[in-house]
Design a protein around this motif. Structure first.
Motif, mmCIF file in Angstrom:
data_model
loop_
_atom_site.group_PDB
_atom_site.id
_atom_site.type_symbol
_atom_site.label_atom_id
_atom_site.label_comp_id
_atom_site.label_asym_id
_atom_site.label_seq_id
_atom_site.Cartn_x
_atom_site.Cartn_y
_atom_site.Cartn_z
ATOM 1 N N ASP A 1 51.780 47.954 9.913
ATOM 2 C CA ASP A 1 51.420 47.533 11.358
ATOM 3 C C ASP A 1 51.449 45.882 11.452
ATOM 4 O O ASP A 1 50.402 45.300 10.653
ATOM 5 C CB ASP A 1 50.175 48.123 11.818
ATOM 6 C CG ASP A 1 49.828 47.739 13.389
ATOM 7 O OD1 ASP A 1 50.835 47.661 14.380
ATOM 8 O OD2 ASP A 1 48.820 47.347 13.798
ATOM 9 N N GLY B 1 50.907 43.902 14.517
ATOM 10 C CA GLY B 1 50.062 43.495 15.420
ATOM 11 C C GLY B 1 50.945 42.400 16.035
ATOM 12 O O GLY B 1 51.951 42.131 15.635
ATOM 13 N N HIS C 1 40.881 53.604 28.714
ATOM 14 C CA HIS C 1 40.554 54.933 29.562
ATOM 15 C C HIS C 1 41.489 55.847 29.411
ATOM 16 O O HIS C 1 42.541 55.848 29.177
ATOM 17 C CB HIS C 1 40.265 54.263 31.013
ATOM 18 C CG HIS C 1 39.098 53.225 31.165
ATOM 19 N ND1 HIS C 1 37.723 53.886 30.988
ATOM 20 C CD2 HIS C 1 39.096 52.081 31.217
ATOM 21 C CE1 HIS C 1 36.924 52.844 31.039
ATOM 22 N NE2 HIS C 1 37.632 51.514 31.017
ATOM 23 N N ALA D 1 47.985 55.810 26.146
ATOM 24 C CA ALA D 1 47.780 56.148 24.797
ATOM 25 C C ALA D 1 47.789 57.343 24.462
ATOM 26 O O ALA D 1 48.522 57.835 23.379
ATOM 27 C CB ALA D 1 46.377 55.327 24.290
HETATM 28 C C1 LIG Z 1 46.759 45.589 29.401
HETATM 29 C C2 LIG Z 1 46.939 47.052 29.051
HETATM 30 C C3 LIG Z 1 46.166 48.002 29.185
HETATM 31 C C4 LIG Z 1 46.371 49.216 28.654
HETATM 32 N N1 LIG Z 1 45.346 50.180 28.920
HETATM 33 C C5 LIG Z 1 45.373 51.450 28.589
HETATM 34 C C6 LIG Z 1 44.335 52.556 28.666
HETATM 35 O O1 LIG Z 1 43.420 52.286 29.410
HETATM 36 N N2 LIG Z 1 44.657 53.859 28.648
HETATM 37 C C7 LIG Z 1 45.953 54.233 28.269
HETATM 38 O O2 LIG Z 1 45.894 55.344 27.922
HETATM 39 N N3 LIG Z 1 46.870 53.462 28.035
HETATM 40 C C8 LIG Z 1 46.681 52.037 28.292
HETATM 41 N N4 LIG Z 1 47.669 51.066 27.966
HETATM 42 C C9 LIG Z 1 49.058 51.516 27.539
HETATM 43 C C10 LIG Z 1 48.630 51.849 26.062
HETATM 44 O O3 LIG Z 1 48.335 50.692 25.478
HETATM 45 C C11 LIG Z 1 50.308 52.140 25.440
HETATM 46 O O4 LIG Z 1 50.516 53.325 26.022
HETATM 47 C C12 LIG Z 1 49.894 52.303 23.864
HETATM 48 O O5 LIG Z 1 49.213 51.511 23.175
HETATM 49 C C13 LIG Z 1 51.242 52.967 23.296
HETATM 50 O O6 LIG Z 1 51.095 53.105 21.943
HETATM 51 P P1 LIG Z 1 52.219 52.848 20.909
HETATM 52 O O7 LIG Z 1 51.758 53.465 19.409
HETATM 53 O O8 LIG Z 1 53.503 53.578 21.349
HETATM 54 O O9 LIG Z 1 52.512 51.290 20.661
HETATM 55 P P2 LIG Z 1 51.424 50.063 20.546
HETATM 56 O O10 LIG Z 1 50.092 50.542 20.743
HETATM 57 O O11 LIG Z 1 52.012 49.074 21.117
HETATM 58 O O12 LIG Z 1 51.678 49.949 19.150
HETATM 59 C C14 LIG Z 1 52.804 49.376 18.273
HETATM 60 C C15 LIG Z 1 52.552 48.708 17.137
HETATM 61 O O13 LIG Z 1 53.728 48.194 16.425
HETATM 62 C C16 LIG Z 1 53.493 47.154 15.861
HETATM 63 N N5 LIG Z 1 54.852 46.584 15.346
HETATM 64 C C17 LIG Z 1 55.863 46.154 16.115
HETATM 65 N N6 LIG Z 1 56.726 45.980 15.415
HETATM 66 C C18 LIG Z 1 56.553 45.890 14.217
HETATM 67 C C19 LIG Z 1 57.209 45.418 12.796
HETATM 68 N N7 LIG Z 1 58.689 45.375 12.780
HETATM 69 N N8 LIG Z 1 56.387 45.916 11.653
HETATM 70 C C20 LIG Z 1 54.985 46.375 11.689
HETATM 71 N N9 LIG Z 1 54.696 46.812 13.000
HETATM 72 C C21 LIG Z 1 55.162 46.498 14.218
HETATM 73 C C22 LIG Z 1 52.943 46.202 16.879
HETATM 74 O O14 LIG Z 1 52.085 45.250 16.402
HETATM 75 C C23 LIG Z 1 51.766 47.235 17.354
HETATM 76 O O15 LIG Z 1 50.751 47.309 16.742
HETATM 77 C C24 LIG Z 1 47.625 49.853 28.585
HETATM 78 C C25 LIG Z 1 48.609 48.958 28.312
HETATM 79 C C26 LIG Z 1 48.433 47.453 28.513
HETATM 80 C C27 LIG Z 1 49.439 46.544 28.587
#
Ligand SMILES: Cc1cc2nc3c(=O)[nH]c(=O)nc-3n(C[C@H](O)[C@H](O)[C@H](O)COP(=O)(O)OP(=O)(O)OC[C@H]3O[C@@H](n4cnc5c(N)ncnc54)[C@H](O)[C@@H]3O)c2cc1C
Length: 301
Positions: free
Chosen positions: A35, A37, A48, A280
Motif C-alpha cells: 500500500d 497511500g 459511515h 467501503a
Molecule cells: C471523501 C470521501 C468520503 C468517503 N466516505 C465513505 C464513507 O463514509 N463510507 C463508505 O462506505 N465509503 C466512503 N467513501 C468511499 C470509500 O472510501 C471507497 O469506496 C473505498 O475506500 C474503496 O476501497 P478500495 O479498497 O477499492 O480503494 P482505496 O480505499 O482507495 O484504497 C486503494 C489503495 O491503493 C493504494 N495504491 C494505489 N496505487 C498503488 C500502487 N501502485 N502501489 C501500492 N499501493 C497503491 C492507494 O494508495 C490506496 O491506499 C468515501 C470516499 C471519499 C472520496
C-alpha cells in the motif's frame, strides 16, 4: 522459496485489498499486500454505513485491518509502491519500491483518484463539506442547505440523485455552473419537487471555520450552502493505466462478474477501480469474492 516470491501480490491496502489479504492469508496462500497511500477517502474524518464500523475514522479501520492481518504469518504487509508489473500468469515480475518480487497472481485494489474541480475553494473543502455520497455523509448534515453541482458526465443522473437527497433535506439547489444544460423534462421534475436550479456560473466556494458557508456566483451574490454534492471525474493510478487492462464503457476496469479476472490472465481486480458503485463495505465484499476466485484459480493450476 526465496523471500520475494509470493502466491499473490495485492496492490492497494484499502478495504478491498485488506479484505482480500485476510481471505487469502486464511487460505494459507503466501500473500504480499503493498500500500502506497494516500487512500481515496483521506480527507474524510469518519466512515459511515459500514456495519460495526459506522462513524469510525478511515485510518482506524485500516489500522484494525492490519492488526488482524498481523496474526496470519502467511500475509506480509508493506507500505510500498508497486512500480511495475510484467510477466504472465504463474510468473509475474513486479518492482516494489525498487526491488524485484515475483507472484503467481496479481490482485489490483488500487481504488480510483478523484479529480479536483477548478473552482476556488473546492480542493480545501473536498471530503469535509463536498461529498459524493449521501449514504456516507447525509445523516450528519440532514436538514441543512445542500447544493448539488451538476457536471456534464453526471447530468443524466441528476433527477434520481436530487430526488433521493430529499430524504435528508428539503433545502436543495442544483447548480449548473453556467455550463451544464438540464433537459426541460428533468427541470420540470426538479421544480415539482421544490428543488431550485441555479444556472449562474460559480465564482468560488466561501468557507467559515473550515466549513462551506456559501457559494459565490459570478454576479457577486452569495447563496448560503452547508454541503455540496458532486461527482468529479475519476482516473486510475498510473500502474493500472500502464498495464493496459481493458476498461468498461465508463472507464472502470472490466472484470468477469464471477471470477473478477481482468482482461489479462492472472490479474484480478476488486473495489472502486472496477465499479461506479463505490463504498467501503462493497470494496471489502468484492475483495473477499476476488480472493476466493484467485484461490480456486491457483488450486486448479
Ligand atoms: C471523501 C470521501 C468520503 C468517503 N466516505 C465513505 C464513507 O463514509 N463510507 C463508505 O462506505 N465509503 C466512503 N467513501 C468511499 C470509500 O472510501 C471507497 O469506496 C473505498 O475506500 C474503496 O476501497 P478500495 O479498497 O477499492 O480503494 P482505496 O480505499 O482507495 O484504497 C486503494 C489503495 O491503493 C493504494 N495504491 C494505489 N496505487 C498503488 C500502487 N501502485 N502501489 C501500492 N499501493 C497503491 C492507494 O494508495 C490506496 O491506499 C468515501 C470516499 C471519499 C472520496
Amino acid at each position: 522459496m526465496t523471500t520475494n516470491q509470493y502466491d499473490v501480490v495485492i496492490v492497494g491496502g484499502g478495504p478491498g485489498g485488506l479484505s482480500a489479504a485476510l481471505a487469502l492469508g486464511r487460505a494459507r496462500r503466501r500473500v504480499l499486500l503493498c500500500d502506497a497511500g494516500p487512500r481515496r477517502n483521506a480527507a474524510a474524518t469518519h466512515m459511515h454505513n459500514f456495519l460495526t464500523r459506522d462513524g469510525t475514522p478511515p485510518a482506524e479501520v485500516r489500522r484494525i485491518g492490519r492488526e488482524q492481518l498481523a496474526t496470519y504469518p502467511t500475509v506480509t504487509v508493506r507500505d510500498a509502491c508497486v512500480d511495475s508489473i510484467g510477466g504472465t500468469a504463474g510468473a509475474f515480475d513486479l518492482v516494489v519500491a525498487g526491488e524485484p518480487v515475483t507472484a503467481k497472481r496479481i490482485l489490483l485494489a488500487t481504488g480510483m483518484i478523484d479529480e479536483r474541480l477548478p473552482i476556488p475553494g473546492f480542493n480545501e473543502l473536498w471530503g469535509t463539506s463536498i461529498f459524493q455520497c449521501p449514504y456516507c455523509h447525509g445523516w450528519e448534515i440532514a436538514d441543512t442547505k445542500w447544493g448539488i453541482l451538476a457536471l456534464p458526465q453526471s447530468v443524466g443522473h441528476i433527477v434520481p440523485f436530487a430526488l433521493q437527497a430529499l430524504c435528508w433535506t428539503r433545502d436543495l439547489t442544483v447548480y449548473t455552473n453556467g455550463t451544464v444544460v438540464i433537459p426541460d423534462e428533468a427541470g420540470l421534475r426538479l421544480a415539482a419537487a421544490g428543488i431550485r436550479i441555479e444556472t449562474t456560473p460559480i465564482a468560488g466556494l466561501a468557507a467559515r471555520d473550515g466549513a462551506l458557508a456559501s457559494i459565490e456566483l459570478i454576479t457577486g451574490t452569495h447563496v448560503a450552502c452547508d454541503a455540496l454534492f458532486t461527482h468529479p471525474p475519476q482516473r486510475h493510478v498510473d500502474l493500472v493505466r500502464n498495464l493496459g487492462v481493458e476498461l468498461d464503457e465508463i472507464g472502470y476496469v472490466k472484470v468477469d462478474p464471477m471470477s473478477r479476472e481482468t482482461s489479462i490472465k492472472g490479474i484480478y481486480a476488486s473495489g472502486d477501480l472496477s465499479t461506479r458503485m463505490q463504498a467501503a463495505i462493497l470494496a471489502a465484499a468484492s475483495g473477499m469474492q476476488t480472493a476466493a476466485m484467485v484461490n480456486v484459480d491457483l488450486a486448479m493450476s
